[in-house]
Every structure is written in structure tokens, then in C-alpha cells.
Design a protein around this motif. Structure first.
Motif, PDB file in Angstrom:
ATOM      1  N   ASN A  80      11.997  10.706  -0.794  1.00 43.96           N
ATOM      2  CA  ASN A  80      12.285   8.908  -0.879  1.00 43.96           C
ATOM      3  C   ASN A  80      11.533   8.321   0.155  1.00 43.96           C
ATOM      4  N   ARG A  81      11.795   8.851   1.264  1.00 43.21           N
ATOM      5  CA  ARG A  81      10.723   8.178   2.393  1.00 43.21           C
ATOM      6  C   ARG A  81       9.260   8.320   1.980  1.00 43.21           C
ATOM      7  N   SER A  82       8.826   9.190   1.333  1.00 45.01           N
ATOM      8  CA  SER A  82       7.379   9.122   1.032  1.00 45.01           C
ATOM      9  C   SER A  82       6.967   8.248  -0.084  1.00 45.01           C
ATOM     10  N   LEU A  83       7.777   7.910  -1.093  1.00 45.93           N
ATOM     11  CA  LEU A  83       7.894   7.352  -2.267  1.00 45.93           C
ATOM     12  C   LEU A  83       7.770   5.823  -1.643  1.00 45.93           C
ATOM     13  N   LEU A  84       8.947   5.517  -0.846  1.00 42.53           N
ATOM     14  CA  LEU A  84       8.870   4.080  -0.459  1.00 42.53           C
ATOM     15  C   LEU A  84       7.810   4.022   0.641  1.00 42.53           C
ATOM     16  N   GLY A  85       7.234   4.898   1.201  1.00 47.22           N
ATOM     17  CA  GLY A  85       5.882   4.245   1.827  1.00 47.22           C
ATOM     18  C   GLY A  85       4.826   4.083   0.985  1.00 47.22           C
ATOM     19  N   ARG A  86       4.670   5.056   0.048  1.00 44.61           N
ATOM     20  CA  ARG A  86       3.492   4.659  -1.035  1.00 44.61           C
ATOM     21  C   ARG A  86       3.670   3.389  -1.762  1.00 44.61           C
ATOM     22  N   LEU A  87       5.001   3.136  -2.070  1.00 46.00           N
ATOM     23  CA  LEU A  87       5.345   1.896  -2.704  1.00 46.00           C
ATOM     24  C   LEU A  87       4.960   0.679  -1.571  1.00 46.00           C
ATOM     25  N   GLY A  88       5.336   0.725  -0.330  1.00 46.46           N
ATOM     26  CA  GLY A  88       4.982  -0.323   0.615  1.00 46.46           C
ATOM     27  C   GLY A  88       3.468  -0.441   0.631  1.00 46.46           C
ATOM     28  N   ILE A  89       2.530   0.960   0.755  1.00 47.27           N
ATOM     29  CA  ILE A  89       1.347   0.751   0.716  1.00 47.27           C
ATOM     30  C   ILE A  89       0.757   0.005  -0.408  1.00 47.27           C
ATOM     31  N   ALA A  90       1.229   0.367  -1.509  1.00 48.91           N
ATOM     32  CA  ALA A  90       0.823  -0.521  -2.859  1.00 48.91           C
ATOM     33  C   ALA A  90       1.123  -1.873  -2.769  1.00 48.91           C
ATOM     34  N   ALA A  91       2.257  -2.165  -2.206  1.00 46.08           N
ATOM     35  CA  ALA A  91       2.357  -3.823  -2.088  1.00 46.08           C
ATOM     36  C   ALA A  91       1.499  -4.446  -1.422  1.00 46.08           C
ATOM     37  N   VAL A  92       1.281  -3.926  -0.166  1.00 47.44           N
ATOM     38  CA  VAL A  92       0.238  -4.433   0.676  1.00 47.44           C
ATOM     39  C   VAL A  92      -1.041  -4.381   0.197  1.00 47.44           C
ATOM     40  N   VAL A  93      -1.456  -3.577  -0.676  1.00 48.05           N
ATOM     41  CA  VAL A  93      -2.903  -3.510  -1.057  1.00 48.05           C
ATOM     42  C   VAL A  93      -2.756  -4.636  -2.364  1.00 48.05           C
ATOM     43  N   MET A  94      -1.953  -4.637  -3.039  1.00 48.62           N
ATOM     44  CA  MET A  94      -1.861  -5.728  -4.086  1.00 48.62           C
ATOM     45  C   MET A  94      -1.693  -7.226  -3.453  1.00 48.62           C
ATOM     46  N   PHE A  95      -0.953  -7.363  -2.455  1.00 52.11           N
ATOM     47  CA  PHE A  95      -1.032  -8.610  -1.770  1.00 52.11           C
ATOM     48  C   PHE A  95      -2.483  -9.041  -1.238  1.00 52.11           C
ATOM     49  N   GLY A  96      -3.001  -7.960  -0.717  1.00 56.99           N
ATOM     50  CA  GLY A  96      -4.474  -8.154  -0.152  1.00 56.99           C
ATOM     51  C   GLY A  96      -5.314  -8.552  -1.234  1.00 56.99           C
ATOM     52  N   PHE A  97      -5.334  -7.796  -2.346  1.00 56.69           N
ATOM     53  CA  PHE A  97      -6.071  -7.902  -3.528  1.00 56.69           C
ATOM     54  C   PHE A  97      -6.066  -9.222  -3.963  1.00 56.69           C
ATOM     55  N   GLY A  98      -4.903  -9.797  -4.113  1.00 59.67           N
ATOM     56  CA  GLY A  98      -4.501 -11.334  -4.470  1.00 59.67           C
ATOM     57  C   GLY A  98      -5.128 -12.348  -3.664  1.00 59.67           C
ATOM     58  N   PHE A  99      -5.106 -11.942  -2.253  1.00 61.88           N
ATOM     59  CA  PHE A  99      -5.389 -12.969  -1.162  1.00 61.88           C
ATOM     60  C   PHE A  99      -6.965 -13.089  -1.252  1.00 61.88           C
ATOM     61  N   LEU A 100      -7.656 -12.059  -1.459  1.00 62.03           N
ATOM     62  CA  LEU A 100      -8.854 -11.899  -1.516  1.00 62.03           C
ATOM     63  C   LEU A 100      -9.655 -12.367  -2.762  1.00 62.03           C
TER      64      LEU A 100
END
Length: 188
Positions: free
Chosen positions: A9-29
Motif C-alpha cells: 500500500n505504501r509503495s502504491l501510494l508512493g507511485r501515485l504521489g510521484i505520478a501526481a507530481v509528474v502530471m502537475f509538472g507536465f501541466g505547468f510546463l
């Protein structure tokens, strides 16, 4: 819940967090990337418009003559005239002309203008955006008023129509002048 489930669960939450940060960065750029792309290709430069905005509805290949006429019904003591008797316009071009009206009576009078067109079929293609004919006009004794008409001719006006006459006739609105209002209050 086992330790292995917690770890997954922690690993899944970590991957989801990383995906959210990458998506936000992509939208910002994406915005500066899009600006640079448009600038490089000339596709749509949002920083510098290539030209002044143009009304693409205007038919510049054709000129229509508009003649203006003004009349008053025999019982209405107003003077009424267009300030410009003729204009030449391209169909689709927004145009404004002004009429002048004067109440020559010694009391307030209310009138209503009724338009007519020549040829009659032109009425379907004569599009008024603003007109004194939309409302009743009350003029005080001796008052002079300038009244605009903003219009355009629909580009679908038949090709064989080169001149359109816009004629207004002002009629007095019975019961809407100051004297009849006072008489009604007295019961007469």
C-alpha cells in the motif's frame, strides 16, 4: 493486515504521489512549451497577433447603396430627416446613420417610427442592431433629438439588388402626450 500488505500500500501510494507530481509538472510546463511551439512554427502566436482583427463576414467585393427617407404622418407636427441621405457600404459591414427629429408643437408629443424598405424583399436582409424605431419617442415642446440607427446588410442580399431604400414614417401615439394625460386625470 500483514506487513507485506502495508508495504504494498505504501509503495502504491508512493507511485501515485510521484505520478501526481509528474502530471502537475507536465501541466505547468505545457504553457511555455506551447508558446515556444507556436512562436517557432508561426501556427498561432499568442504573444504577437499577426494582424488587426477583421470581420470575415464583410463582402468586400460588393457595394450596396443605402438611401434614407423620413416622413411624418399628417397629424404629427414634427420635422424629421436623415442627417445623411445616402451611404455606400459593403454587405456585412456595421454602419450607423443618424436621423434628426424636432417637435414643433407647444406640448410634449409621443411618436413611433415604422420602417419600410424598397425593394420590399430587402427588409429580410436589412438587420438593425439598434434603432429609435424599437421604442416610442417622447419629445418635449420644441425639443430636437438625434437618433441613430446601427445596421448591416446581410451578405445574402440577392446580387441584383444594388440599392436599398430605408424609409421611416413617424406616427403620433394617441393618448401619450402631456395634454391628454392631464385630461385623463381630470376625467375628461
Amino acid at each position: 493486515m500483514s506487513a507485506q500488505d502495508l508495504s504494498e500500500n505504501r509503495s502504491l501510494l508512493g507511485r501515485l504521489g510521484i505520478a501526481a507530481v509528474v502530471m502537475f509538472g507536465f501541466g505547468f510546463l505545457l504553457v511555455p512549451f506551447y508558446e515556444k511551439f507556436c512562436e517557432a512554427t508561426g501556427f498561432y502566436n499568442i504573444l504577437q497577433p499577426s494582424s488587426e482583427p477583421k470581420n470575415t463576414q464583410v463582402d468586400r467585393s460588393r457595394v450596396v447603396t443605402i438611401e434614407f427617407d423620413a416622413n411624418t404622418h399628417k397629424d404629427l407636427a414634427w420635422t424629421f430627416r436623415p442627417k445623411q441621405s445616402v451611404v455606400k457600404i459593403n454587405p456585412g459591414e456595421l454602419t450607423t446613420v443618424t436621423y434628426e427629429v424636432t417637435n414643433t408643437r407647444d406640448r410634449a408629443v409621443t411618436g413611433q417610427a415604422v420602417p419600410s424598405y424598397g425593394p420590399q424583399l430587402a427588409g429580410r436582409y436589412f438587420l438593425k442592431m439598434d434603432c429609435f424605431c424599437f421604442t416610442q419617442q417622447t419629445l418635449q415642446a420644441g425639443e430636437t433629438r438625434e437618433m441613430p440607427v446601427a445596421f448591416l446588410i446581410d451578405p445574402d442580399l440577392p446580387q441584383d439588388v444594388g440599392t436599398v431604400v430605408l424609409s421611416y414614417t413617424f406616427f403620433e401615439i394617441a393618448g401619450r402626450n402631456a395634454d391628454s394625460g392631464r385630461a385623463a386625470e381630470r376625467g375628461g
